[in-house]
Design a protein around this motif. Structure first.
Motif, mmCIF file in Angstrom:
data_model
loop_
_atom_site.group_PDB
_atom_site.id
_atom_site.type_symbol
_atom_site.label_atom_id
_atom_site.label_comp_id
_atom_site.label_asym_id
_atom_site.label_seq_id
_atom_site.Cartn_x
_atom_site.Cartn_y
_atom_site.Cartn_z
ATOM 1 N N ASP A 84 0.862 -1.262 -0.471
ATOM 2 C CA ASP A 84 -0.067 0.120 -0.401
ATOM 3 C C ASP A 84 0.842 1.705 -0.117
ATOM 4 O OD1 ASP A 84 -1.916 -1.754 0.171
ATOM 5 O OD2 ASP A 84 -2.951 -1.025 2.136
ATOM 6 N N GLU A 85 1.353 0.894 1.128
ATOM 7 C CA GLU A 85 2.893 2.383 0.978
ATOM 8 C C GLU A 85 3.417 2.543 -0.016
ATOM 9 O OE1 GLU A 85 5.882 1.649 4.518
ATOM 10 O OE2 GLU A 85 3.878 2.215 5.606
ATOM 11 N N PHE A 86 3.268 0.878 -1.483
ATOM 12 C CA PHE A 86 4.353 2.263 -2.528
ATOM 13 C C PHE A 86 3.522 2.287 -3.086
ATOM 14 C CE2 PHE A 86 5.641 0.069 -6.943
ATOM 15 C CZ PHE A 86 6.267 0.796 -6.601
ATOM 16 N N TRP A 87 2.555 1.796 -4.004
ATOM 17 C CA TRP A 87 0.982 1.860 -4.784
ATOM 18 C C TRP A 87 0.682 3.935 -4.505
ATOM 19 C CZ3 TRP A 87 1.705 -0.267 -8.984
ATOM 20 C CH2 TRP A 87 2.106 -1.564 -9.199
ATOM 21 N N ASP A 88 0.940 4.176 -3.079
ATOM 22 C CA ASP A 88 0.617 5.354 -2.734
ATOM 23 C C ASP A 88 1.354 6.490 -2.653
ATOM 24 O OD1 ASP A 88 -2.022 4.463 -1.738
ATOM 25 O OD2 ASP A 88 -1.596 4.658 0.588
ATOM 26 N N THR A 89 3.200 5.837 -2.952
ATOM 27 C CA THR A 89 3.764 7.071 -2.768
ATOM 28 C C THR A 89 4.164 6.952 -4.373
ATOM 29 O OG1 THR A 89 5.092 5.427 -1.931
ATOM 30 C CG2 THR A 89 4.660 7.088 -0.974
ATOM 31 N N ALA A 90 4.203 5.280 -5.567
ATOM 32 C CA ALA A 90 4.888 5.967 -6.711
ATOM 33 C C ALA A 90 4.931 6.458 -7.871
ATOM 34 C CB ALA A 90 4.383 4.096 -7.357
ATOM 35 N N PRO A 91 3.399 6.887 -7.837
ATOM 36 C CA PRO A 91 3.321 8.007 -8.790
ATOM 37 C C PRO A 91 3.987 9.693 -8.491
ATOM 38 C CG PRO A 91 0.914 7.117 -7.935
ATOM 39 C CD PRO A 91 2.557 6.915 -7.437
ATOM 40 N N HIS A 92 4.651 9.599 -7.679
ATOM 41 C CA HIS A 92 4.801 10.492 -7.158
ATOM 42 C C HIS A 92 6.848 10.926 -7.618
ATOM 43 C CE1 HIS A 92 1.776 12.338 -4.606
ATOM 44 N NE2 HIS A 92 1.787 11.476 -4.152
ATOM 45 N N TYR A 93 6.643 9.633 -8.053
ATOM 46 C CA TYR A 93 8.544 9.274 -8.505
ATOM 47 C C TYR A 93 8.115 9.618 -10.164
ATOM 48 C CZ TYR A 93 9.371 8.114 -4.140
ATOM 49 O OH TYR A 93 9.803 8.600 -2.339
ATOM 50 N N GLY A 94 7.076 9.880 -10.631
ATOM 51 C CA GLY A 94 7.366 10.047 -12.485
ATOM 52 C C GLY A 94 6.466 9.137 -12.874
ATOM 53 N N GLY A 95 6.430 9.230 -14.545
ATOM 54 C CA GLY A 95 5.071 8.964 -15.159
ATOM 55 C C GLY A 95 3.678 9.321 -14.942
ATOM 56 N N ARG A 96 2.989 7.630 -15.685
ATOM 57 C CA ARG A 96 1.859 9.019 -15.519
ATOM 58 C C ARG A 96 0.760 7.807 -14.843
ATOM 59 N NH1 ARG A 96 1.953 7.161 -21.160
ATOM 60 N NH2 ARG A 96 -0.547 7.439 -21.531
ATOM 61 N N GLU A 98 -2.315 6.798 -15.398
ATOM 62 C CA GLU A 98 -3.149 5.743 -15.753
ATOM 63 C C GLU A 98 -1.887 4.704 -16.035
ATOM 64 O OE1 GLU A 98 -2.133 8.415 -18.932
ATOM 65 O OE2 GLU A 98 -2.623 8.972 -16.784
ATOM 66 N N ILE A 99 -0.675 4.540 -16.158
ATOM 67 C CA ILE A 99 0.062 3.290 -16.543
ATOM 68 C C ILE A 99 0.719 2.983 -15.045
ATOM 69 C CG2 ILE A 99 2.384 2.665 -16.539
ATOM 70 C CD1 ILE A 99 0.472 3.300 -18.977
ATOM 71 N N TRP A 100 1.019 3.370 -14.259
ATOM 72 C CA TRP A 100 0.894 3.231 -12.631
ATOM 73 C C TRP A 100 -0.980 2.195 -12.118
ATOM 74 C CZ3 TRP A 100 4.897 2.574 -10.607
ATOM 75 C CH2 TRP A 100 6.422 3.676 -10.699
ATOM 76 N N ASP A 101 -1.647 3.011 -12.474
ATOM 77 C CA ASP A 101 -2.513 2.292 -11.919
ATOM 78 C C ASP A 101 -2.888 0.369 -12.593
ATOM 79 O OD1 ASP A 101 -3.589 4.165 -10.570
ATOM 80 O OD2 ASP A 101 -5.256 5.479 -12.177
ATOM 81 N N ALA A 102 -2.594 0.514 -14.285
ATOM 82 C CA ALA A 102 -2.470 -0.206 -14.843
ATOM 83 C C ALA A 102 -1.699 -1.608 -14.456
ATOM 84 C CB ALA A 102 -2.040 -0.143 -16.391
ATOM 85 N N LEU A 103 0.150 -1.064 -14.202
ATOM 86 C CA LEU A 103 0.910 -2.312 -13.636
ATOM 87 C C LEU A 103 0.240 -2.629 -11.608
ATOM 88 C CD1 LEU A 103 3.895 0.369 -14.265
ATOM 89 C CD2 LEU A 103 3.543 -2.100 -14.944
ATOM 90 N N ARG A 104 -0.502 -1.488 -11.244
ATOM 91 C CA ARG A 104 -0.822 -2.239 -10.245
ATOM 92 C C ARG A 104 -1.752 -3.400 -10.043
ATOM 93 N NH1 ARG A 104 -2.969 0.818 -4.936
ATOM 94 N NH2 ARG A 104 -3.500 -1.222 -3.139
ATOM 95 N N ALA A 105 -2.900 -2.718 -11.772
ATOM 96 C CA ALA A 105 -4.342 -3.997 -11.522
ATOM 97 C C ALA A 105 -3.653 -5.843 -11.887
ATOM 98 C CB ALA A 105 -4.862 -2.673 -12.199
ATOM 99 N N ALA A 106 -2.179 -4.922 -13.023
ATOM 100 C CA ALA A 106 -1.358 -6.065 -13.518
ATOM 101 C C ALA A 106 -0.749 -6.898 -12.171
ATOM 102 C CB ALA A 106 -0.331 -6.070 -14.422
ATOM 103 N N ALA A 107 0.168 -6.260 -11.528
ATOM 104 C CA ALA A 107 0.769 -6.967 -9.952
ATOM 105 C C ALA A 107 -0.307 -7.958 -9.130
ATOM 106 C CB ALA A 107 1.064 -6.073 -9.575
ATOM 107 N N GLU A 108 -2.184 -7.669 -8.940
ATOM 108 C CA GLU A 108 -2.791 -8.176 -8.291
ATOM 109 C C GLU A 108 -3.608 -8.847 -8.921
ATOM 110 O OE1 GLU A 108 -4.427 -4.264 -6.275
ATOM 111 O OE2 GLU A 108 -3.027 -3.892 -5.294
ATOM 112 N N ALA A 109 -3.770 -9.278 -10.535
ATOM 113 C CA ALA A 109 -3.983 -10.223 -11.408
ATOM 114 C C ALA A 109 -3.349 -11.499 -11.443
ATOM 115 C CB ALA A 109 -4.831 -9.350 -12.409
#
Length: 115
Positions: free
Chosen positions: A40-52, A54-65
Motif C-alpha cells: 500500500d505504501e509503495f502504490w500510494d507513493t509511486a506516482p510521485h516519482y514520475g510517470g503517468r 494511468e500507467i501506475w494504475d495499470a501496473l497495480r491492476a496487473a500486479a494484483e491479477a
C-alpha cells in the motif's frame, strides 16, 4: 489505441510474455499484514516519482491479477515490458517504472497471520 507491431513487441514481432518473479526472500520474515502495508505504501507513493498515473494504475491492476489478465492489462495499456517479471517497464513516452518484487509476489519467508 496501440498499433500492430508497437514497441511492446520483441524484435521478432511477438509480444513479451510476463511471468511471476522468481522466488525471493525478504530480509526479515514478515507477516501478510506487513506485506500488505508495504504494498500500500509503495502504490500510494509511486506516482510521485514520475510517470503517468494511468500507467501506475495499470501496473497495480496487473500486479494484483492472475497472469493471463495481467498480460491483457499490460498489452492494452501500452506498457513496454523490459523484464518479464514486470520489475522494469516503460510507457510509450519512455518513462521508466520500477516495481519491487514485494508488490508482484510473496516472499518465501512470509509468516502466515494467525486467525
Amino acid at each position: 489505441m496501440g498499433c500492430v507491431g508497437s514497441s511492446q513487441t520483441n524484435g521478432d514481432g511477438s509480444t513479451k510474455k510476463i511471468r511471476k518473479p522468481k522466488p525471493w526472500k525478504h530480509p526479515q520474515p514478515i507477516t501478510r499484514s506487513q506485506l500488505t502495508q508495504l504494498r500500500d505504501e509503495f502504490w500510494d507513493t509511486a506516482p510521485h516519482y514520475g510517470g503517468r498515473n494511468e500507467i501506475w494504475d495499470a501496473l497495480r491492476a496487473a500486479a494484483e491479477a492472475e497472469l493471463s489478465l495481467a498480460q491483457a492489462i499490460i498489452d492494452s495499456a501500452g506498457v513496454i515490458v523490459q523484464n518479464a517479471d514486470l520489475t522494469v517497464c516503460y510507457d510509450e513516452r519512455g518513462a521508466k517504472y520500477e516495481l519491487p518484487k514485494y508488490v508482484l509476489s510473496e516472499p518465501t519467508n512470509l509468516i502466515r497471520d494467525s486467525s
